[in-house]
Scaffold this active site. Structure first.
Site, PDB file in Angstrom:
ATOM      1  N   LEU A 128      10.283  -0.381  -2.696  1.00 16.05           N
ATOM      2  CA  LEU A 128       9.624  -0.781  -3.932  1.00 16.05           C
ATOM      3  C   LEU A 128       8.309  -1.503  -3.692  1.00 16.05           C
ATOM      4  CD1 LEU A 128      12.857  -2.450  -5.334  1.00 16.05           C
ATOM      5  CD2 LEU A 128      12.169  -0.051  -5.640  1.00 16.05           C
ATOM      6  N   MET A 145       6.131   3.887   5.140  1.00 14.11           N
ATOM      7  CA  MET A 145       5.001   3.566   4.271  1.00 14.11           C
ATOM      8  C   MET A 145       5.145   2.175   3.680  1.00 14.11           C
ATOM      9  SD  MET A 145       2.114   4.712   3.275  1.00 14.11           S
ATOM     10  CE  MET A 145       1.122   3.349   2.675  1.00 14.11           C
ATOM     11  N   LYS A 146       6.361   1.768   3.366  1.00 10.57           N
ATOM     12  CA  LYS A 146       6.573   0.429   2.810  1.00 10.57           C
ATOM     13  C   LYS A 146       6.167  -0.647   3.810  1.00 10.57           C
ATOM     14  CE  LYS A 146       8.145  -2.932   0.230  1.00 10.57           C
ATOM     15  NZ  LYS A 146       7.328  -3.482  -0.873  1.00 10.57           N
ATOM     16  N   LEU A 147       6.462  -0.444   5.082  1.00 10.66           N
ATOM     17  CA  LEU A 147       6.049  -1.417   6.089  1.00 10.66           C
ATOM     18  C   LEU A 147       4.533  -1.486   6.191  1.00 10.66           C
ATOM     19  CD1 LEU A 147       8.666  -0.847   8.945  1.00 10.66           C
ATOM     20  CD2 LEU A 147       8.654  -2.628   7.180  1.00 10.66           C
TER      21      LEU A 147
END
Length: 309
Positions: free
Chosen positions: A126, A175-177
């Site tokens: 998220l 991608m969240k990281l």
């Protein structure tokens, strides 16, 4: 199975998960959640028509898609593999969707482990805040095979305003990281800049008068500064311990890729400093106060008490 025929499970009714689960129910999906000690949240969900289960296995048995919104990979692994875990209760054709910020290596391992059982594992971490979770306008970056993504999309649309199918399983977490490296890197940069400004006699308000509405301004800057300028504790409800966890995952991803990442490590060390000083449960904008203290300047809000430590 049609989208409306899906039965949804939800584990992790925290700051983000409560709003997400609320929106799933409001949009007409039957939902079973894992019981929790926070009875206020549980009672709210029961009042909205959701059902409560005592174990992850029981959630799994009632669900065709189970969303997880927990702290990180260690918790996800326990929920999936542990006694009375999801693995014991999900039928073939079910999907687990991990909305946590997790270690992509763990994500890939779980996906491979569940595939022979006919269970798909997708990641949909998220972006944005609990406010957008409640409003149903979160951003999510989804890692899943095309067919699984198509199946999940109608459910994701109940709580997300911006949905990006970034790639296969694990790519959402990768991608969240990267996303959090940028945002938490901003936090470390702003904190050090504010401390240096104070050291040379420029107050946070004067600093802000130049940055705000200029080219260096952004939405993250605005919520970050609300603590230092206004004493708003709730502008960005993401704790420093989770920031440190995410930057540690980033370091592991960089190591696995053979990347030298001095900026990522610098940001991680800023968060580690604040956590070591007792700030684990404080929110990200309060990093500035800790970096200020380390450098002998007081960046606590003028109109509000300093951190209670």
């Amino acid at each position: 199975m049609t989208a409306q025929g899906e039965r949804i499970g939800f584990i992790g009714l925290g700051l983000m998960g409560h709003g997400m689960a609320k929106n799933i129910v409001e949009k007409g999906y039957p939902l079973t959640f894992l019981g929790r000690k926070n009875r206020k949240t549980a009672e709210d969900m029961l009042a909205r028509g959701a059902k409560e289960a005592a174990t992850p296995k029981a959630v799994a048995e009632a669900s065709s898609i189970v969303f997880l919104c927990v702290t990180g990979s260690r918790q996800v692994e326990e929920i999936v593999r542990g006694p009375n875990g999801l693995k014991d209760g999900l039928a073939r054709g079910s999907v687990i969707v991990d909305c946590s910020t997790a270690d992509p290596t763990s994500t890939a391992t779980l996906a491979a482990e569940l595939a022979p059982l006919g269970i798909d594992f997708a990641d949909a971490p998220l972006s944005r805040t609990p406010k957008e979770a409640w409003e149903g306008t979160l951003d999510t970056m989804v890692g899943a095979p095309d067919a699984v993504f198509a199946r999940l999309r109608p459910v994701l649309e109940t709580w997300a305003g911006r949905i990006v199918h970034i790639g296969g399983t694990g790519d959402g977490h990768r991608m969240k990281l990267l996303n959090n490296f940028i945002s938490l890197g901003y936090a470390a940069l702003y904190s050090e800049a504010l401390a240096l400004a104070a050291k040379v006699g420029i107050s946070p308000a004067r600093f802000d008068s130049v940055i705000r509405n200029g080219r260096m301004d952004c939405g993250f800057y605005q919520t970050f500064m609300r603590w230092t300028l206004e004493g708003d504790r709730d502008a960005h409800k993401f704790i420093l311990a989770n920031g440190l966890k995410d930057l540690t995952y980033l370091e592991a991803m960089a190591d696995a890729a053979g990347l030298v990442n001095p900026l990522g490590n610098a940001a991680k060390n800023a968060f580690a400093t604040a956590v070591a000083a007792g700030g684990a449960e404080d929110f990200v904008p309060m990093l500035a106060t800790y970096i200020g203290k380390l450098n002998g300047v007081d960046l606590a809000p003028v109109e509000k008490p300093a951190l209670q430590k």
